[in-house]
Design an enzyme around this catalytic site. Sequence first.
Site, PDB file in Angstrom:
ATOM      1  CE1 TYR A 120      -0.575  -0.734  -7.250  1.00 28.76           C
ATOM      2  CE2 TYR A 120       0.558  -2.325  -5.855  1.00 28.76           C
ATOM      3  CZ  TYR A 120       0.136  -1.039  -6.089  1.00 28.76           C
ATOM      4  OH  TYR A 120       0.436  -0.036  -5.198  1.00 28.76           O
ATOM      5  CE  LYS A 174       2.623   1.385  -7.445  1.00 28.77           C
ATOM      6  NZ  LYS A 174       2.659   2.853  -7.557  1.00 28.77           N
TER       7      LYS A 174
HETATM    8  N1  LIG Z   1      -2.769   2.270  -0.324  1.00 25.79           N
HETATM    9  C1  LIG Z   1      -1.738   1.474  -0.200  1.00 25.79           C
HETATM   10  O1  LIG Z   1      -1.758   0.561   0.639  1.00 25.79           O
HETATM   11  C2  LIG Z   1      -0.524   1.652  -1.035  1.00 25.79           C
HETATM   12  C3  LIG Z   1      -0.436   2.578  -2.070  1.00 25.79           C
HETATM   13  N2  LIG Z   1       0.707   2.676  -2.798  1.00 25.79           N
HETATM   14  C4  LIG Z   1       0.833   3.635  -3.896  1.00 25.79           C
HETATM   15  O2  LIG Z   1       0.642   4.965  -3.411  1.00 25.79           O
HETATM   16  C5  LIG Z   1       0.036   5.778  -4.407  1.00 25.79           C
HETATM   17  C6  LIG Z   1      -1.214   6.448  -3.845  1.00 25.79           C
HETATM   18  O3  LIG Z   1      -2.115   5.431  -3.441  1.00 25.79           O
HETATM   19  P1  LIG Z   1      -3.448   5.725  -2.579  1.00 25.79           P
HETATM   20  O4  LIG Z   1      -3.429   7.085  -2.037  1.00 25.79           O
HETATM   21  O5  LIG Z   1      -3.610   4.574  -1.675  1.00 25.79           O
HETATM   22  O6  LIG Z   1      -4.551   5.612  -3.731  1.00 25.79           O
HETATM   23  P2  LIG Z   1      -5.981   6.315  -3.872  1.00 25.79           P
HETATM   24  O7  LIG Z   1      -6.723   5.527  -4.891  1.00 25.79           O
HETATM   25  O8  LIG Z   1      -6.604   6.529  -2.533  1.00 25.79           O
HETATM   26  O9  LIG Z   1      -5.622   7.760  -4.466  1.00 25.79           O
HETATM   27  C7  LIG Z   1      -5.028   7.862  -5.742  1.00 25.79           C
HETATM   28  C8  LIG Z   1      -5.282   9.248  -6.295  1.00 25.79           C
HETATM   29  O10 LIG Z   1      -4.683   9.275  -7.604  1.00 25.79           O
HETATM   30  C9  LIG Z   1      -5.624   9.838  -8.510  1.00 25.79           C
HETATM   31  N3  LIG Z   1      -5.390   9.317  -9.868  1.00 25.79           N
HETATM   32  C10 LIG Z   1      -5.695   8.088 -10.340  1.00 25.79           C
HETATM   33  N4  LIG Z   1      -5.382   8.006 -11.640  1.00 25.79           N
HETATM   34  C11 LIG Z   1      -4.847   9.205 -11.983  1.00 25.79           C
HETATM   35  C12 LIG Z   1      -4.351   9.726 -13.192  1.00 25.79           C
HETATM   36  N5  LIG Z   1      -4.362   9.013 -14.319  1.00 25.79           N
HETATM   37  N6  LIG Z   1      -3.867  10.989 -13.199  1.00 25.79           N
HETATM   38  C13 LIG Z   1      -3.886  11.743 -12.067  1.00 25.79           C
HETATM   39  N7  LIG Z   1      -4.385  11.304 -10.899  1.00 25.79           N
HETATM   40  C14 LIG Z   1      -4.846  10.045 -10.854  1.00 25.79           C
HETATM   41  C15 LIG Z   1      -6.995   9.438  -7.965  1.00 25.79           C
HETATM   42  O11 LIG Z   1      -8.030  10.278  -8.473  1.00 25.79           O
HETATM   43  C16 LIG Z   1      -6.770   9.576  -6.483  1.00 25.79           C
HETATM   44  O12 LIG Z   1      -7.018  10.885  -6.022  1.00 25.79           O
HETATM   45  C17 LIG Z   1      -0.232   4.849  -5.597  1.00 25.79           C
HETATM   46  O13 LIG Z   1       0.812   4.982  -6.545  1.00 25.79           O
HETATM   47  C18 LIG Z   1      -0.221   3.465  -4.968  1.00 25.79           C
HETATM   48  O14 LIG Z   1       0.122   2.466  -5.912  1.00 25.79           O
HETATM   49  C19 LIG Z   1       1.812   1.896  -2.561  1.00 25.79           C
HETATM   50  C20 LIG Z   1       1.771   0.989  -1.564  1.00 25.79           C
HETATM   51  C21 LIG Z   1       0.622   0.785  -0.716  1.00 25.79           C
HETATM   52  C1  LIG Z   2       1.011  -3.874  -1.553  1.00 26.18           C
HETATM   53  C2  LIG Z   2      -0.122  -3.016  -1.523  1.00 26.18           C
HETATM   54  O1  LIG Z   2      -0.993  -3.196  -0.745  1.00 26.18           O
HETATM   55  C3  LIG Z   2      -0.192  -1.951  -2.426  1.00 26.18           C
HETATM   56  C4  LIG Z   2      -1.512  -1.371  -2.689  1.00 26.18           C
HETATM   57  O2  LIG Z   2       0.795  -1.515  -2.951  1.00 26.18           O
END
Ligand SMILES: NC(=O)C1=CN([C@@H]2O[C@H](COP(=O)(O)OP(=O)(O)OC[C@H]3O[C@@H](n4cnc5c(N)ncnc54)[C@H](O)[C@@H]3O)[C@@H](O)[C@H]2O)C=CC1
Ligand SMILES: CC(=O)C(C)=O
Length: 258
Positions: A154, A158
């Site tokens: 992962y 990033k």
């Molecule tokens: N939750 C966290 O602590 C962190 C999240 N992020 C990043 O932020 C972004 C959003 O994360 P969250 O909201 O936490 O995740 P989440 O899993 O709650 O939501 C992700 C959304 O993206 C959609 N999705 C997944 N694959 C897809 C695809 N192939 N095409 C279109 N939509 C798709 C899902 O259906 C979902 O609605 C991600 O890129 C994640 O890596 C970065 C740092 C921390």
């Molecule tokens: C570091 C971390 O928790 C993610 C999901 O990016």
Amino acid sequence: MADQKVAVITGSGQGIGKGIAERLANDGFKVVINDVNKETAEATAKELQDQGKEAFAVEGDVSKRDDQFSLVKQTVEKYGSVDVFVNNAGIDQVAPLLEVTEEDLKKIYDINVFGTLYGIQAAAEQMKEQDGRGKIINACSIAGHKGYSFLGVYSSTKFAVRGLTQTAAQELAQFDINVNAYCPGIVGTSMWDRIDARMVEYMGLEPGEAFEKFAEGITLGRTQEPVDVANFVSYLASSDSDYMTGQAVMIDGGIEFS
Ligand SMILES: NC(=O)C1=CN([C@@H]2O[C@H](COP(=O)(O)OP(=O)(O)OC[C@H]3O[C@@H](n4cnc5c(N)ncnc54)[C@H](O)[C@@H]3O)[C@@H](O)[C@H]2O)C=CC1
Ligand SMILES: CC(=O)C(C)=O
């Protein structure tokens, strides 16, 4: 309302993407809710419409290049432009490096890396043809600045997003397109529910303990909500950030310092 700008947010049916869509709609953007999950995309668009905002849903998979170009095409057909494109969609993966399979690698790179590049390509091809400044905003992470045990692959996706952000910023500046990224820390979305469940297996912890353990290192003393990320993305989407490009900025409550 003819001069309302248009923002596309991938993966905005829930979580951080939904928070970004809500904030940009409140900022006055017409918003396009993209998600691979049609139901959550439509529900989010309807919630915004019910609040009197301009929004519509487009089902699509960011790992499919044609879907990304179709997303931009449908946006332009409905709203006339793409001023902001947020490459938010991403997936997690928790495994020790020695256990990662070819299938695991392909799946996460398809979405987090290929998907981000396809989004940059589709958005930039449209923005190049438009008047005014375009903003491309990518979802990075604290894991894009540092590798964490069990999040190695992962993390590597990033780091790749950070690299794409820096290069796209340099290549697209000539078209008045800024490219930046947001790097959240520990946000309480369904992504962290899944990470916690897998970490429990590898670290011998109780459910919830991995989340708490990661949260212990947060200087501001609490985990994040999507709105904490969305407030910063609002800045990146606005003219206030016109002199910023190529940056992948920590918005993590003070976990990592660079
Ligand atoms: N939750 C966290 O602590 C962190 C999240 N992020 C990043 O932020 C972004 C959003 O994360 P969250 O909201 O936490 O995740 P989440 O899993 O709650 O939501 C992700 C959304 O993206 C959609 N999705 C997944 N694959 C897809 C695809 N192939 N095409 C279109 N939509 C798709 C899902 O259906 C979902 O609605 C991600 O890129 C994640 O890596 C970065 C740092 C921390
Ligand atoms: C570091 C971390 O928790 C993610 C999901 O990016």
